[in-house]
Design an enzyme around this catalytic site. Structure first.
Site, PDB file in Angstrom:
ATOM      1  N   PHE A 178       0.823  -1.217   0.000  1.00 56.79           N
ATOM      2  CA  PHE A 178       0.000   0.000   0.000  1.00 56.79           C
ATOM      3  C   PHE A 178       0.854   1.264   0.000  1.00 56.79           C
ATOM      4  O   PHE A 178       0.358   2.345   0.264  1.00 56.79           O
ATOM      5  CB  PHE A 178      -0.921   0.016   1.225  1.00 56.79           C
ATOM      6  CG  PHE A 178      -1.892  -1.140   1.256  1.00 56.79           C
ATOM      7  CD1 PHE A 178      -3.059  -1.090   0.510  1.00 56.79           C
ATOM      8  CD2 PHE A 178      -1.628  -2.279   2.001  1.00 56.79           C
ATOM      9  CE1 PHE A 178      -3.961  -2.145   0.521  1.00 56.79           C
ATOM     10  CE2 PHE A 178      -2.515  -3.344   2.018  1.00 56.79           C
ATOM     11  CZ  PHE A 178      -3.692  -3.275   1.271  1.00 56.79           C
TER      12      PHE A 178
ATOM     13  N   GLU B 229       4.216   6.600  -3.353  1.00 55.37           N
ATOM     14  CA  GLU B 229       5.455   7.173  -3.872  1.00 55.37           C
ATOM     15  C   GLU B 229       5.729   8.453  -3.090  1.00 55.37           C
ATOM     16  O   GLU B 229       4.809   9.179  -2.730  1.00 55.37           O
ATOM     17  CB  GLU B 229       5.312   7.503  -5.352  1.00 55.37           C
ATOM     18  CG  GLU B 229       5.293   6.266  -6.205  1.00 55.37           C
ATOM     19  CD  GLU B 229       5.278   6.590  -7.691  1.00 55.37           C
ATOM     20  OE1 GLU B 229       5.758   7.653  -8.092  1.00 55.37           O
ATOM     21  OE2 GLU B 229       4.767   5.745  -8.445  1.00 55.37           O
TER      22      GLU B 229
ATOM     23  N   GLY C   2      -8.636  19.395  -6.364  1.00 55.14           N
ATOM     24  CA  GLY C   2      -7.531  19.838  -7.220  1.00 55.14           C
ATOM     25  C   GLY C   2      -7.774  19.461  -8.663  1.00 55.14           C
ATOM     26  O   GLY C   2      -8.932  19.321  -9.097  1.00 55.14           O
TER      27      GLY C   2
ATOM     28  N   CYS D 294      -0.673   4.279 -10.156  1.00 57.15           N
ATOM     29  CA  CYS D 294      -1.552   3.342  -9.439  1.00 57.15           C
ATOM     30  C   CYS D 294      -3.034   3.618  -9.619  1.00 57.15           C
ATOM     31  O   CYS D 294      -3.755   2.777 -10.144  1.00 57.15           O
ATOM     32  CB  CYS D 294      -1.190   3.330  -7.966  1.00 57.15           C
ATOM     33  SG  CYS D 294       0.374   2.512  -7.706  1.00 57.15           S
TER      34      CYS D 294
HETATM   35  C1  UDX Z   1      -1.471   5.348  -4.138  1.00 56.23           C
HETATM   36  C2  UDX Z   1      -2.013   4.817  -2.799  1.00 56.23           C
HETATM   37  O1  UDX Z   1      -2.130   5.894  -1.872  1.00 56.23           O
HETATM   38  C3  UDX Z   1      -1.100   3.724  -2.250  1.00 56.23           C
HETATM   39  O2  UDX Z   1      -1.667   3.179  -1.077  1.00 56.23           O
HETATM   40  C4  UDX Z   1      -0.943   2.634  -3.309  1.00 56.23           C
HETATM   41  O3  UDX Z   1      -0.037   1.637  -2.865  1.00 56.23           O
HETATM   42  C5  UDX Z   1      -0.441   3.225  -4.616  1.00 56.23           C
HETATM   43  O4  UDX Z   1      -1.321   4.263  -5.037  1.00 56.23           O
HETATM   44  P1  UDX Z   1       0.449   7.023  -4.902  1.00 56.23           P
HETATM   45  O5  UDX Z   1       0.017   6.753  -6.303  1.00 56.23           O
HETATM   46  O6  UDX Z   1       1.904   7.022  -4.585  1.00 56.23           O
HETATM   47  O7  UDX Z   1      -0.223   5.971  -3.889  1.00 56.23           O
HETATM   48  O8  UDX Z   1      -0.120   8.461  -4.541  1.00 56.23           O
HETATM   49  P2  UDX Z   1      -1.117   9.140  -3.499  1.00 56.23           P
HETATM   50  O9  UDX Z   1      -0.346   9.896  -2.486  1.00 56.23           O
HETATM   51  O10 UDX Z   1      -2.117   8.204  -2.987  1.00 56.23           O
HETATM   52  O11 UDX Z   1      -1.818  10.205  -4.470  1.00 56.23           O
HETATM   53  C6  UDX Z   1      -2.459   9.796  -5.679  1.00 56.23           C
HETATM   54  C7  UDX Z   1      -2.984  10.965  -6.454  1.00 56.23           C
HETATM   55  O12 UDX Z   1      -4.103  11.531  -5.803  1.00 56.23           O
HETATM   56  C8  UDX Z   1      -1.992  12.113  -6.648  1.00 56.23           C
HETATM   57  O13 UDX Z   1      -2.077  12.571  -7.987  1.00 56.23           O
HETATM   58  C9  UDX Z   1      -2.468  13.181  -5.689  1.00 56.23           C
HETATM   59  O14 UDX Z   1      -2.160  14.474  -6.122  1.00 56.23           O
HETATM   60  C10 UDX Z   1      -3.980  12.950  -5.738  1.00 56.23           C
HETATM   61  N1  UDX Z   1      -4.678  13.407  -4.540  1.00 56.23           N
HETATM   62  C11 UDX Z   1      -4.439  12.832  -3.325  1.00 56.23           C
HETATM   63  C12 UDX Z   1      -5.618  14.439  -4.646  1.00 56.23           C
HETATM   64  O15 UDX Z   1      -5.858  14.984  -5.737  1.00 56.23           O
HETATM   65  N2  UDX Z   1      -6.284  14.843  -3.517  1.00 56.23           N
HETATM   66  C13 UDX Z   1      -6.072  14.284  -2.303  1.00 56.23           C
HETATM   67  O16 UDX Z   1      -6.718  14.695  -1.328  1.00 56.23           O
HETATM   68  C14 UDX Z   1      -5.114  13.251  -2.193  1.00 56.23           C
END
Ligand code: UDX
Length: 444
Positions: free
Chosen positions: A155, A158, A256, A263
């Site tokens: 989970f 990045e 946003g 992922c």
């Molecule tokens: C995600 C999951 O969180 C992680 O548990 C899984 O193993 C892999 O996929 P990751 O892709 O690294 O991790 O990014 P994450 O921090 O979850 O953010 C994903 C996207 O959502 C980003 O583009 C971020 O900008 C966006 N995001 C996140 C939002 O637009 N709003 C938010 O409130 C949170």
């Protein structure tokens, strides 16, 4: 049962490399295998294939002691008790995952079964993959040596991958073997987190359901941000108040320009595909995806409304990676947004603290997928202030920490027109307007 294991991690991508380094840090002997020879040579010299905070330090600390790299998977399998599979499962057009690499690993395990092995799938895979791995090994093995298969979905995020490995919210172990369960519990014994033990199918589904739910949360708040725009309300306050309800929780409520990365978009598609295959049309997730796509065009349209004509205007785009603390631009919202500006004929100044190298591959006129027309100017800038010089608009697409410290008085002097388009609601609209800026955000 011994507490330290000989572990093989197959795949030196984000999930595999982080797991390999962290398993070594926990005291296990780890062999990390990848068929990309250059990557393996680089890693042996502690050169990382991507940026991830804290990874380099841990790699340097463990390499050539507890951690080794190799491209010889057959040898690595023979030397290991536990084999974590973290190979890529790239998406096909229809959203299904290409599981060829997983099958290859299973067949190689079958041919190199020189003693009991536990094969653990860490990649995000469709439900039933664990069972397919088991069947494949049974089909190809040339002796009756015992083995077990388990699912241990990863989970980690990045940019926070090392932290997430050592401080996870939960550890999921999917297996029908108590021996496999005990080995995995022992490997993770020094990590304080609830351990959920399930059958393999359930563990595989937990990963899909978790990622899809998080993406749904983001699209929900983004849809509400649209209503806020129409109603003249402030999404930041709506999200704050909603998040204080413990049943909702404050995380993943930042409106946003939408989610990106390798992922969420891929896993969502895969879950829709998988559900359909199982006989359920997961329309909710299709809508989540549609809202996410729309979020980018809504933002570009708002900028267009404000600037009227974009052609030949100079736009600074700050933040290109899909989120802060990574150089990853796969499925980053910036790609579609910058491409919209390129199509409109804008002059672009691009800046990102880590992903300029990746950005050049995508946007420079020589890039394979570049839409840049002959003579169109796309500059890759070294810092924030050179990026905003003479611009008609500065667009923030990733909420890097350093952007919060920007000297907006200085920026105003450098820009041609003081106009901020804040794709992550990072800044105080009232303060910027008081400084003389026009400001647009998301849902406020
Ligand atoms: C995600 C999951 O969180 C992680 O548990 C899984 O193993 C892999 O996929 P990751 O892709 O690294 O991790 O990014 P994450 O921090 O979850 O953010 C994903 C996207 O959502 C980003 O583009 C971020 O900008 C966006 N995001 C996140 C939002 O637009 N709003 C938010 O409130 C949170």
């Amino acid at each position: 049962m011994k507490e330290r294991y000989s572990i093989c991690v197959v795949g030196a991508g984000h999930v595999g490399l982080v797991a390999a380094v962290c398993f070594a840090e926990l005291g296990n002997n780890v062999l990390c295998v990848d068929n990309d020879k250059k990557r393996i040579e680089d890693l042996t010299k502690t050169i990382l294939p991507f940026f991830e905070p804290e990874l380099e330090e841990l790699l340097k600390k463990n390499v050539k002691k507890k951690l080794r790299f190799s491209h010889n998977l057959a040898e690595a399998i023979k030397k290991s008790d536990v084999i974590f599979v973290a190979v890529g499962t790239p998406p096909y057009e229809d959203g299904s995952a290409d599981l060829t690499s997983i099958e290859n690993v299973a067949r190689l395990v079958a041919k190199n079964l020189n003693g009991y092995k536990l094969i653990v799938s860490k990649s995000t895979v469709p439900v039933h993959t664990g069972n397919k791995i088991k069947e494949t090994i049974l089909r190809y093995r040339n002796n009756h040596t015992n083995f077990d298969v388990a699912s241990n979905p990863e989970f980690l995020r990045e940019g926070k991958a090392i932290y997430d490995f050592f401080y996870p919210d939960r550890i999921v172990i999917g297996t029908d073997s108590s021996k496999a369960e005990n080995i995995l519990k022992s490997i993770y014994s020094s990590i304080k987190a609830p351990i959920i033990v399930t059958d393999i199918n359930t563990a595989e589904l937990i990963k899909h359901a978790s990622n899809s739910f998080l993406a749904t949360k983001i699209s929900f708040i983004n849809a509400v941000s649209k209503i806020c725009d129409l109603a003249g309300a402030d999404i930041s306050k709506v999200a704050l108040a909603m998040g204080l309800d413990k049943r909702i929780g404050k995380d993943f409520l930042n409106a946003g320009i939408g989610y990106g990365g390798f992922c969420f978009p891929k896993d969502l598609e895969a879950f829709v595909w998988l559900s359909k295959k199982l006989g359920y049309d997961f329309e909710l997730l299709k809508e989540v995806k549609r809202i996410n796509e729309q979020q980018k065009s809504n933002f570009v349209n708002k900028i267009k409304d404000s600037m009227w004509i974009i052609k030949s205007k100079r736009i600074a785009v700050l933040g290109l990676s899909f989120k802060p603390d990574t150089d990853d631009m796969r499925f980053a919202p910036s790609v579609d947004i910058v491409n919209s500006f390129i199509k409109e004929g804008a002059i672009l100044n691009l800046y990102d603290p880590e992903s300029i190298k990746e950005a050049k591959k995508i946007f420079s006129s020589k890039g394979k997928s570049s839409l840049v027309k002959k003579g169109q100017q796309v500059k890759f800038c070294k810092d924030i202030y050179s990026a905003v010089k003479d611009c008609d608009c500065v667009c923030f697409l990733t909420e890097w920490k350093q952007f919060r410290k920007i000297d907006f008085k200085k920026v105003k002097k450098l820009m041609r027109i003081p106009f901020v388009a804040d794709g992550r609601n990072m800044f105080d609209k009232v303060k910027l307007e008081a400084l003389g800026y026009s400001y647009i955000g998301i849902g406020r």
